[in-house]
Design a protein around this motif. Structure first.
Motif, PDB file in Angstrom:
ATOM      1  N   TRP A   1      40.025 -53.021 150.407  1.00 50.75           N
ATOM      2  CA  TRP A   1      39.619 -53.995 151.418  1.00 50.75           C
ATOM      3  C   TRP A   1      38.490 -54.886 150.909  1.00 50.75           C
ATOM      4  O   TRP A   1      37.396 -54.403 150.616  1.00 50.75           O
ATOM      5  CB  TRP A   1      39.177 -53.224 152.666  1.00 50.75           C
ATOM      6  N   ILE A   2      38.771 -56.185 150.814  1.00 50.97           N
ATOM      7  CA  ILE A   2      37.735 -57.158 150.472  1.00 50.97           C
ATOM      8  C   ILE A   2      37.161 -57.701 151.777  1.00 50.97           C
ATOM      9  O   ILE A   2      37.887 -58.280 152.596  1.00 50.97           O
ATOM     10  CB  ILE A   2      38.293 -58.291 149.597  1.00 50.97           C
ATOM     11  N   CYS A   3      35.871 -57.475 151.971  1.00 55.56           N
ATOM     12  CA  CYS A   3      35.250 -57.792 153.259  1.00 55.56           C
ATOM     13  C   CYS A   3      33.848 -58.351 153.042  1.00 55.56           C
ATOM     14  O   CYS A   3      33.314 -58.330 151.932  1.00 55.56           O
ATOM     15  CB  CYS A   3      35.189 -56.545 154.144  1.00 55.56           C
ATOM     16  N   GLY A   4      33.252 -58.844 154.127  1.00 52.31           N
ATOM     17  CA  GLY A   4      31.884 -59.319 154.066  1.00 52.31           C
ATOM     18  C   GLY A   4      31.780 -60.815 154.281  1.00 52.31           C
ATOM     19  O   GLY A   4      32.757 -61.559 154.196  1.00 52.31           O
ATOM     20  N   ALA A  17      40.265 -59.277 154.454  1.00 55.53           N
ATOM     21  CA  ALA A  17      40.120 -59.342 155.914  1.00 55.53           C
ATOM     22  C   ALA A  17      38.626 -59.209 156.197  1.00 55.53           C
ATOM     23  O   ALA A  17      38.134 -58.119 156.495  1.00 55.53           O
ATOM     24  CB  ALA A  17      40.917 -58.237 156.596  1.00 55.53           C
ATOM     25  N   PRO A  18      37.860 -60.292 156.102  1.00 55.29           N
ATOM     26  CA  PRO A  18      36.404 -60.211 155.941  1.00 55.29           C
ATOM     27  C   PRO A  18      35.614 -59.621 157.099  1.00 55.29           C
ATOM     28  O   PRO A  18      34.504 -59.126 156.905  1.00 55.29           O
ATOM     29  CB  PRO A  18      36.007 -61.674 155.719  1.00 55.29           C
ATOM     30  N   ALA A  19      36.129 -59.700 158.326  1.00 54.23           N
ATOM     31  CA  ALA A  19      35.384 -59.236 159.511  1.00 54.23           C
ATOM     32  C   ALA A  19      34.064 -59.995 159.654  1.00 54.23           C
ATOM     33  O   ALA A  19      33.098 -59.467 160.206  1.00 54.23           O
ATOM     34  CB  ALA A  19      35.133 -57.730 159.460  1.00 54.23           C
ATOM     35  N   ALA A  20      34.042 -61.219 159.165  1.00 53.31           N
ATOM     36  CA  ALA A  20      32.809 -62.015 159.177  1.00 53.31           C
ATOM     37  C   ALA A  20      33.167 -63.474 158.968  1.00 53.31           C
ATOM     38  O   ALA A  20      34.231 -63.812 158.427  1.00 53.31           O
ATOM     39  CB  ALA A  20      31.856 -61.543 158.078  1.00 53.31           C
TER      40      ALA A  20
END
Length: 465
Positions: free
Chosen positions: A369-372, A438-441
């Motif tokens: 997961w790539i996030c941030g 799915a960055p959630a940001a």
């Protein structure tokens, strides 16, 4: 272009000269109004002048003398967290405040419609998540069956940039809370409410104000048919308010994950199968599991909403199913961008909040997961129940270290940049994994938009394919 009706010979002020503001200015001029335009940005003003529009500094005293109406662009606050000073001045002067979406609804129908065999219709879609995919899917189905159709609003063109209606056409509009909140005219034939999760709370004074802005499309618009997602309390409340009894089929209830019962009209997805029920009987069923453009429960919810909207304009179940199978999905929304040695790469850069990221994670079994990015209000607390599928997180963004600290026991690497995150995820991935952005940001700490972030992901993935 749709010529704006109702202001011929009148002076109308336009505040904000981005896409919607310029579109409204052109439509007003085409309809015989005299637009007076303003934007605090000099470059935007210069562009308007190059198109022949007259500037009026709406921040000056007495700026609203002789003004019949003020058209406000969606990004400009008129109430919370505090009104824009120009909006406040217009209110003090007793000037009507409206927006481009309202101008469209007031102006779309013309005398030419008297010659049509089949009147045009408008399907308007609102909600927190899934609006764009639902709109694109409806438009795809209509196009598949050669029904004249145009797509506009928050997706594609501005509403007033559409071509004048043709016989039997269906316009599909994506409408945000910013647009529905202010519009004085909202008259769709079919209105769709996908779901509600916390977002834009500062703009609407809290969750109640946010829901109230969405609700206006139904309460003010009085659609002939309402398609309502009922997986949240707000959707169930809205469906109950709009229907006059359990069997009222003017309301189609939609769900992903639960079977809906009752004598009314419902469309739900469970374990990958879409089912349509009416008057206590099953009408149709579609297996969604193999449709690559609609992965995961959140996309199955979108499929249910789109299916219901298409049924509302007379399309048959099998026709809709055939169109679904050729739907490729939208860029930056569960977009499959490649595969390498059994590892899939999926771009969901549009997953800018916790709820949409959670739904993206639930769509896959083994996720790198790539996030941030720029965190939204509330942090990541709401994501914690949905991290079981995450093998490892690769955190990007200027505040990557702080973001990673909120991930608890999830293995993670603080990468900072997209290039480093993709490189490390590829190096560690195994067959059967999905490398998911799915960055959630929000993206604004590193990118101009979620689209730019998604494009960067695709560029970095391409280096490895």
């Amino acid at each position: 272009m749709i010529a704006a009706q109702g202001y011929k010979g009148m002076t109308v002020a336009v505040l904000g000269l981005g896409r919607s503001g310029l579109s409204a200015s052109r439509a007003l001029r085409e309809g015989g109004a005299i637009p007076m335009v303003w934007d605090d940005n000099e470059e935007a003003r210069n562009k308007a002048v190059s198109e022949g529009f007259e500037l009026r500094d709406l921040t000056k005293q007495e700026a609203f003398e002789g003004i019949a109406c003020l058209i406000v662009s969606p990004g400009i606050p008129h109430l919370y967290p505090e009104p824009n000073r120009v909006v406040s001045a217009a209110q003090a002067a007793g000037v009507t405040i409206d927006n481009d979406v309202s101008l469209f609804f007031r102006s779309y129908a013309t005398k030419d419609w008297e010659k049509f065999d089949q009147l045009p219709k408008i399907i308007a879609v609102t909600g927190s998540n899934g609006k764009s995919t639902t709109c694109a899917l409806i438009h795809h189905v209509l196009d598949h069956v050669n029904r004249p159709t145009q797509l506009a609003g928050n997706i594609g063109r501005g509403a007033l940039d559409l071509d004048p209606a043709v016989d039997g056409e269906v316009v599909v509009l994506e409408l945000s809370s910013y647009q529905t909140e202010l519009a004085r005219a909202l008259t769709p034939d079919v209105a769709v409410f996908t779901n509600l999760t916390p977002d834009h709370l500062d703009r609407h004074g809290g969750l109640g104000g946010y829901f109230a802005a969405k609700r206006r499309l139904f309460a003010e618009g009085g659609p002939d048919r309402a398609v309502i997602g009922v997986d949240e309390a707000e959707g169930r409340y809205l469906a109950g308010q709009l229907s006059v009894g359990n069997g009222d089929d003017r309301v189609i209830r939609v769900s992903s994950g639960q079977k809906l019962s009752g004598a009314g009209w419902s469309v739900f997805a469970k374990k990958g199968f879409l089912s349509e029920w009416r008057k206590g009987k099953q009408i149709a069923s579609i297996d969604l599991r193999g449709i690559r453009g609609l992965p995961g429960a959140h996309n199955h919810q979108n499929a249910c909403a789109a299916y219901a909207a298409c049924r509302s304009v007379g399309l048959a179940p099998r026709v809709i199913e055939a169109a679904f199978t050729s739907f490729a999905g939208l860029p930056h929304r569960s977009q499959r961008v490649g595969e390498l040695n059994g590892v899939a790469f999926v771009n969901d850069s549009k997953a800018t909040n916790v709820d949409s990221a959670a739904k993206a994670l639930q769509a896959f079994k083994s996720v790198r997961w790539i996030c941030g990015g720029l965190e939204k209000e509330g942090g990541l607390e709401g994501l914690k129940p949905h991290l079981d599928s995450v093998t490892k997180a690769y955190v990007i963004g200027r505040e990557a270290q702080g973001f990673a600290l909120q991930l608890g026991d999830v293995p993670n690497a603080v990468c900072g940049t997209m290039a480093k995150a993709v490189e490390q995820a590829v190096a560690e991935a195994e067959a059967g994994d999905t490398i998911l952005l799915a960055p959630a940001a929000a993206s604004f700490d590193q990118y101009d938009s979620f689209e730019k972030r998604g494009e960067d992901f695709i560029k970095e993935v391409a280096k490895h394919l």
